[in-house]
Design an enzyme around this catalytic site. Structure first.
Site, PDB file in Angstrom:
ATOM      1  N   CYS A   1       0.833  -1.205   0.000  1.00  0.00           N
ATOM      2  CA  CYS A   1       0.000   0.000   0.000  1.00  0.00           C
ATOM      3  C   CYS A   1       0.865   1.251   0.000  1.00  0.00           C
ATOM      4  CB  CYS A   1      -0.911  -0.010   1.227  1.00  0.00           C
ATOM      5  SG  CYS A   1      -1.928   1.463   1.392  1.00  0.00           S
TER       6      CYS A   1
ATOM      7  N   CYS B   1     -14.493  -9.219  19.600  1.00  0.00           N
ATOM      8  CA  CYS B   1     -13.643  -8.494  18.648  1.00  0.00           C
ATOM      9  C   CYS B   1     -12.594  -7.658  19.372  1.00  0.00           C
ATOM     10  CB  CYS B   1     -14.498  -7.614  17.731  1.00  0.00           C
ATOM     11  SG  CYS B   1     -15.431  -6.341  18.608  1.00  0.00           S
TER      12      CYS B   1
END
Length: 451
Positions: free
Chosen positions: A73, A408
């Site tokens: 990226c 999470c």
């Protein structure tokens, strides 16, 4: 502490922390270095000195880890949305299992050293996996940009290509920014507090249907923009407007209205279909959601006689995976639109043994028990803040025989297990990589009530 800001020091990185940073010791002081990997020798500059630790900026790597890779990226460091793209993917999976061990060691629930922490389940292709994006909008020299805030700031990093974002949603947000500019739609500014501030785009993996939410601090006319946008992207079936006038950092305000198209999109997981209204929660990684929910089903180990509570049920997705395997499923969620979706989804799927109610689990479950209901099994999938204290007390009071905790956030999971482990045996923890290249992981915990 023998460190000062701007001081440059050599450091051996001993391990990685919960945010993906490298951690070393300088004269017995913990030093956190974002971008450094375990096993590396680095040269860094102190940026902050706290009571028990220091933070530093990576300047040079003198000994490079054999697991370091070049991030694909271009804006990896500027964006901050991913934290460990410079770590080889198989080692990312090891790191995420270690995250659980670190959190457990910090909070130390009963017998945590004996927990069976299973290897993280990763993705065959860990790119373009996010089915939902929420980008901020800002106007810069008359042109609207969409992207994310740089970490720890309100400086917008415009994103034209994201390696973890679904490519269709990325293409749509780029066009949205261009159309916001073209149609001169007012854009939110922190000083003026008016206009479009955030755009959400979500795409269903199964059907390809797309929905959008424009979050705005004032009324805006999007008619021309929508007409052009849906002409270019016919997969868009829903456009909604969310009114958010406060200065709070919350993404959404309370009121959401459909301004174009249908009320929901249709998605599928584990072979059953369901509808998602724009504000309803669903996992960000549809492909790994199949894995996650499959592990939840496996962990609950049902025999068919159970009455199940699905706390934080959303649109009913996890509960539907169990509905055909139990006597009944009851769910609750604080978002009324999600509960309406759950009811409609259950009816369309032909489940007659489900019941859903809007509200807080810690209030609804005691009410159900007062009415004579009893649960044999419980599934919880809370937000990152973990279980509400009152819900935790409710669980410990009623003690369903079987429980699965889908988490999470490893820290709040470990914290909650301190209390749960007094009543339940932690059979195992299965880590699932829902967020490749980030320092986050999801976990499925199998809990069985102690006899």
């Amino acid at each position: 502490m023998n460190l000062r800001v701007k001081q440059k020091i050599p450091l051996k990185i001993k391990r990685m922390g919960i945010n993906g940073e490298g951690i070393g010791f300088f004269k017995k002081t913990l030093v956190f270095v974002p971008g450094a990997l375990k096993g590396e020798d680095v040269f860094c500059q102190i940026t902050a000195v706290k009571r028990n630790f220091a933070e530093a900026r990576l300047l040079e790597i003198n000994k490079v880890s054999k697991f370091r890779v070049e991030p694909a990226c271009d804006i990896y460091e500027a964006c901050g949305g991913c934290q460990i793209m410079h770590l080889r993917y198989d080692k990312q999976l090891d790191f995420k299992a270690d995250l659980l061990r670190q959190a457990l060691k910090k909070y130390q629930p009963a017998s945590f050293e004996e927990y069976d922490i299973r290897p993280t389940l990763g993705m065959p292709e860990p790119r373009y996996y996010r089915g939902k994006l929420q980008f901020q909008t800002r106007s810069f020299k008359g042109k609207v940009q969409a992207g994310l805030y740089a970490e720890g700031s309100h400086r917008l990093v415009a994103i034209k290509e994201c390696l973890v974002q679904d490519q269709t949603t990325q293409a749509i947000i780029i066009q949205v920014a261009d159309l916001l500019t073209k149609h001169q739609i007012p854009i939110y500014d922190e000083r003026k507090i008016q206009g479009v501030r955030t755009v959400m785009v979500r795409r269903a993996r199964e059907t390809g249907q797309v929905q959008l939410i424009f979050v705005t601090s004032r009324q805006v006319n999007l008619t021309g923009l929508i007409k052009e946008l849906v002409a270019e992207f016919p997969a868009i079936v829903t456009v909604a407007l969310n009114h958010h006038k406060s200065k709070s950092s919350e993404i959404y305000g309370e009121k959401t209205e459909i301004i174009w198209g249908q009320e929901s999109i249709r998605e599928s997981v584990l072979g059953y279909e369901f509808d998602l209204s724009p504000r309803a929660f669903y996992q960000l990684n549809p492909e790994q959601t199949e894995v996650l929910y499959g592990e939840a089903v496996k962990a609950l180990d049902l025999d068919g006689s159970e009455h199940l509570i699905d706390a934080y049920c959303g649109v009913g997705t996890i509960g539907f995976a169990f509905a055909g395997k139990v006597q009944s499923v009851r769910g609750m969620d604080i978002i009324p639109e999600a509960i309406e979706d759950a009811k409609k989804n259950a009816a369309r799927l032909g489940f007659e043994n489900t019941y859903y109610e809007a509200g807080k689990a810690e209030e609804i479950i005691p009410k159900w028990y007062a009415q004579g209901y009893r649960a044999d099994a419980l599934v919880v999938d809370p937000p990152r803040t973990g279980l509400d204290d009152r819900l935790l007390e409710t669980i410990l009071k009623y003690q369903p025989a079987k429980m699965v905790y889908v988490s999470c956030n490893v820290s709040t999971l470990a914290r909650d297990l301190v209390k749960l482990a007094k009543v339940y045996k932690v059979d195992y923890i299965q880590s699932v990589d829902m967020f490749p290249h980030t320092a986050r992981t999801e976990a499925v915990v199998k809990l069985v009530r102690r006899s």
